[in-house]
Design an enzyme around this catalytic site. Sequence first.
Site, mmCIF file in Angstrom:
data_model
loop_
_atom_site.group_PDB
_atom_site.id
_atom_site.type_symbol
_atom_site.label_atom_id
_atom_site.label_comp_id
_atom_site.label_asym_id
_atom_site.label_seq_id
_atom_site.Cartn_x
_atom_site.Cartn_y
_atom_site.Cartn_z
ATOM 1 N N ASP A 11 0.866 -1.189 0.000
ATOM 2 C CA ASP A 11 0.000 0.000 0.000
ATOM 3 C C ASP A 11 0.902 1.238 0.000
ATOM 4 O OD1 ASP A 11 0.878 0.368 2.597
ATOM 5 O OD2 ASP A 11 -1.095 0.211 3.539
ATOM 6 N N HIS A 12 0.310 2.392 0.270
ATOM 7 C CA HIS A 12 1.050 3.656 0.183
ATOM 8 C C HIS A 12 2.173 3.781 1.206
ATOM 9 C CE1 HIS A 12 -2.471 3.918 2.784
ATOM 10 N NE2 HIS A 12 -1.726 4.686 3.557
ATOM 11 N N CYS A 68 2.843 -3.424 4.100
ATOM 12 C CA CYS A 68 2.000 -2.294 4.503
ATOM 13 C C CYS A 68 2.608 -1.737 5.786
ATOM 14 C CB CYS A 68 0.524 -2.670 4.632
ATOM 15 S SG CYS A 68 0.102 -3.770 5.990
ATOM 16 N N THR A 70 1.969 -2.222 8.974
ATOM 17 C CA THR A 70 2.215 -3.266 9.977
ATOM 18 C C THR A 70 2.529 -4.626 9.369
ATOM 19 O OG1 THR A 70 -0.121 -3.804 9.982
ATOM 20 C CG2 THR A 70 0.630 -2.189 11.627
ATOM 21 N N GLY A 73 -2.577 -5.977 7.700
ATOM 22 C CA GLY A 73 -3.726 -5.861 6.791
ATOM 23 C C GLY A 73 -3.474 -6.538 5.467
ATOM 24 N N HIS A 101 8.472 -24.619 8.070
ATOM 25 C CA HIS A 101 7.323 -25.313 8.667
ATOM 26 C C HIS A 101 6.020 -25.086 7.918
ATOM 27 C CE1 HIS A 101 9.264 -25.656 12.954
ATOM 28 N NE2 HIS A 101 10.031 -26.149 11.990
ATOM 29 N N HIS A 137 4.419 -31.674 8.859
ATOM 30 C CA HIS A 137 4.245 -30.349 8.251
ATOM 31 C C HIS A 137 3.354 -30.437 7.004
ATOM 32 C CE1 HIS A 137 6.886 -28.532 11.065
ATOM 33 N NE2 HIS A 137 7.978 -29.181 10.648
HETATM 34 C C1 RB5 Z 1 -2.264 2.438 6.419
HETATM 35 O O1 RB5 Z 1 -2.217 3.627 7.122
HETATM 36 C C2 RB5 Z 1 -2.151 1.244 7.361
HETATM 37 O O2 RB5 Z 1 -3.368 1.014 7.974
HETATM 38 C C3 RB5 Z 1 -1.703 0.053 6.596
HETATM 39 O O3 RB5 Z 1 -0.467 0.313 6.002
HETATM 40 C C4 RB5 Z 1 -1.515 -1.233 7.371
HETATM 41 O O4 RB5 Z 1 -0.711 -1.043 8.484
HETATM 42 C C5 RB5 Z 1 -2.738 -1.977 7.685
HETATM 43 O O5 RB5 Z 1 -2.693 -3.109 8.196
#
Ligand code: RB5
Length: 145
Positions: A11-12, A68, A70, A73, A101, A137
């Site tokens: 994503d961005h 992304c 984290t 998502g 695994h 596995h």
């Molecule tokens: C975007 O701001 C953020 O929500 C996305 O990059 C990610 O961390 C979502 O899981």
Amino acid sequence: MSEGTIAIGSDHAGPPLKEVLKAELEQRGFTVLDLGTHGEESVDYPDFGRAVGEAVVSGKAERGIVICGTGIGISIAANRIAGIRCAVCHDATSARLAREHNDANVMALGIRMIGTEVALDCLDAFVTTAFSGGERHVRRIEKLG
Ligand code: RB5
């Protein structure tokens, strides 16, 4: 796995790390299928997790990497594609064990969670570690569908 095609998407939040990983993969001899996004304009991570997952299950790429903020998502999005086993990795050990695994075919990274050097450690483990095989596995992976 020393060559082949790796699909990559973010994503961005992810393009800065995506560019670093692309360069590293190309230096190692991989062909990189960059499915975007390419800038800072806000986009929705499900679109890019899905695109990478579909590239892997269709055979356009052997494996995928998604990024992304984290890693969470976009990993959820990739995992909604049947046949995808996407693991959020935070270090070389998680990336290695995801391969050994879980036979993970997509790795998710969180650019806001780990630094570039750790991300490169994850990449190294992800592309150099083979599935360990073994009855237990294989059985567990088959239960994932
Ligand atoms: C975007 O701001 C953020 O929500 C996305 O990059 C990610 O961390 C979502 O899981």
